[in-house]
Design an enzyme around this catalytic site. Structure first.
Site, short mmCIF file in Angstrom:
data_model
loop_
_atom_site.label_atom_id
_atom_site.label_comp_id
_atom_site.label_asym_id
_atom_site.label_seq_id
_atom_site.Cartn_x
_atom_site.Cartn_y
_atom_site.Cartn_z
N TRP A 132 1.00 -1.29 0.32
CA TRP A 132 -0.08 0.24 0.05
C TRP A 132 1.00 1.10 -0.01
CZ3 TRP A 132 -2.45 2.55 4.95
CH2 TRP A 132 -2.87 2.93 4.68
N ASP A 212 -1.00 -5.70 9.13
CA ASP A 212 -1.86 -5.21 8.95
C ASP A 212 -3.35 -5.58 8.82
OD1 ASP A 212 -3.18 -3.29 8.01
OD2 ASP A 212 -1.55 -2.20 6.81
N LYS A 247 -13.32 -0.61 6.61
CA LYS A 247 -14.23 -1.16 5.24
C LYS A 247 -15.15 -2.43 6.25
CE LYS A 247 -9.89 0.28 3.68
NZ LYS A 247 -9.18 1.31 2.88
N1 PLP Z 1 -4.01 -1.07 5.23
C1 PLP Z 1 -3.94 -1.65 4.10
C2 PLP Z 1 -3.34 -2.56 3.33
C3 PLP Z 1 -4.81 -0.26 3.57
O1 PLP Z 1 -5.26 -0.46 2.50
C4 PLP Z 1 -5.74 1.07 4.07
C5 PLP Z 1 -7.11 1.69 3.86
O2 PLP Z 1 -6.54 1.29 2.70
C6 PLP Z 1 -5.39 0.69 5.36
C7 PLP Z 1 -3.97 0.06 6.35
C8 PLP Z 1 -5.93 2.03 6.58
O3 PLP Z 1 -6.84 2.12 7.24
P1 PLP Z 1 -7.99 3.18 7.92
O4 PLP Z 1 -8.54 3.73 6.58
O5 PLP Z 1 -8.60 2.75 8.38
O6 PLP Z 1 -6.80 3.99 7.56
#
Ligand code: PLP
Length: 398
Positions: A132, A212, A247
């Site tokens: 990411w 994560d 999500k």
């Molecule tokens: N980690 C990954 C791999 C993600 O794809 C995302 C969000 O797209 C997050 C963490 C973070 O999510 P949040 O919106 O809860 O900060």
């Protein structure tokens, strides 16, 4: 002259910048497969029914807006810990796990990064290639040197032997970030057997896993998706878990997530928790209340919890159904190559072997938006756009 006249502006965020471009696109048949958000068949991201119900109960019963504790409310932290780890897991019952409410999964990752920079200032963090795009930004901002471990082989599948070869050489105390499920951007997750080997290698290296867990429930099920987490838990080592309810509760704008600290024993957990709280206090002080109250309300009521599990199942089934429809559509459109891998991948994302030029053609000629070199959000496919998207992909890959 302005004080910062010489300051160079920063480029927009890769994904959010692309979304701005999509919104500005006036073509009526444009399609976004770029966002990181679940959309339903109507292309929208509705509020879950359970969230609406919890919202109504909170509004009716609210008596105060006083601060939450630094690590969040115990009424949130306990049920979230049980959801992530399982209430009966020996790591939980022996007091090895402490869970704190953070502002989203990103907040949890950042607190973990800040915590590592305090407790082990020489540690680097190892990220999969690819990962990411916000991962290197978050940990870079926390001051951690970034290292890379390989993930995909030339065939586009997980290259477990090369991955393990690199993990073997990770210095003791360094952090290894692992996507617990629904690897972003590839959708390729280790098998149960591969997770065991990863857990063994990390334990032997003495590395600190940071899991994560942004997509719990989006791959195979809420408990099934924690198989990698359980493989590591069983080794009895220290680890951190960053969860998100953006999500699986569709609570994107409420910023609700959790950082769980797992010590080798309850004493280590308590010490790490005290440092994590000091880190939070000097950052955002304490978490925002509302999203956490929604999650706590749902998880406190068995009927609402069951209904929410059904809502997660609906989202997951649609994503996995879209994968099958996507493969069929690409075949029907005559897109070259085998697309079978899409069926084995999990979560919203897959990385199509497109490359920047074809991604640009998709956007410019067909109004189809995908991220980077080919990350698509398969949730964005609908009965309405599937065929034109597949035809566009077939054209640019011909
Ligand atoms: N980690 C990954 C791999 C993600 O794809 C995302 C969000 O797209 C997050 C963490 C973070 O999510 P949040 O919106 O809860 O900060």
């Amino acid at each position: 002259m302005a004080m910062f006249a010489d300051l160079e502006p920063r480029a927009p965020d890769a994904i959010l910048g692309l979304m701005e471009r999509f919104r500005a696109d006036v073509r009526p048949d444009k399609v976004s497969l770029a966002s990181g958000v679940y959309v339903d068949e109507s292309g929208t991201t509705p509020v879950l029914d359970t969230v609406r119900e919890a919202d109504a109960r909170i509004l009716a019963g609210q008596t105060t807006k006083v601060y939450k504790p630094i690590g969040g409310d115990p009424a949130y932290n306990g049920p979230v810990r049980d959801l992530v780890f399982g209430a009966d897991h020996p790591a939980v019952t022996s007091g090895r796990v402490e869970t704190m409410h953070t502002p989203g999964g990103t907040g949890a990752l950042r607190v973990a990064g800040d915590l590592v920079s305090v407790i082990n200032p020489t540690a680097s963090i190892w990220l999969s290639t690819p990962t990411w795009p916000n991962h290197p930004q978050v940990f870079g901002a926390a001051g951690l040197p970034i290292r890379a471990y390989p993930y995909l082989g030339a065939d586009g599948e997980l290259d477990i032997d090369t991955l393990l070869g690199v993990l073997k050489g990770v210095p003791a105390g360094d952090v290894v970030l692992l996507h617990t499920c629904c690897h972003n951007p590839t959708g390729i997750d280790p098998t149960a057997e591969q997770w065991e080997r990863i857990a063994d290698t990390i334990t032997e290296a003495g590395a600190l896993p940071l899991l994560d867990f942004a997509y719990q429930g989006f791959a195979d099920g809420l408990s099934e998706d924690a198989r990698g987490l359980r493989a590591l838990l069983a080794r009895g080592i220290t680890m951190f878990v960053a969860s998100s309810f953006s999500k699986n509760f569709a609570l994107y704008d409420e910023r609700v997530g959790a950082l769980s600290i797992v010590g080798a024993d309850a004493d280590e957990t308590a010490t790490l928790l005290s440092h994590a709280k000091a880190t939070i206090r000097s950052n955002y002080s304490n978490p925002p209340a509302h999203g956490g109250e929604i999650v706590a309300t749902v998880l406190a009521d068995p009927a609402l919890t069951e209904q929410w599990v059904g809502e997660v199942t609906t989202m997951r089934d649609r994503i996995n159904g879209n994968r099958a429809r996507f493969v069929e559509g690409l075949r029907a459109a005559g897109a070259p190559g085998s697309h079978e891998a899409l069926l084995r991948q999990r979560g919203m994302f897959s990385l199509l072997p497109l490359g920047e030029d074809r991604v640009a053609r998709l956007r410019d000629e067909f109004g189809v938006y995908v991220v980077g070199k080919g990350r698509v959000n398969v949730a964005g496919l609908t009965a309405h756009n599937l065929e034109p998207v597949c035809r566009a992909i077939a054209t640019v890959t011909a």
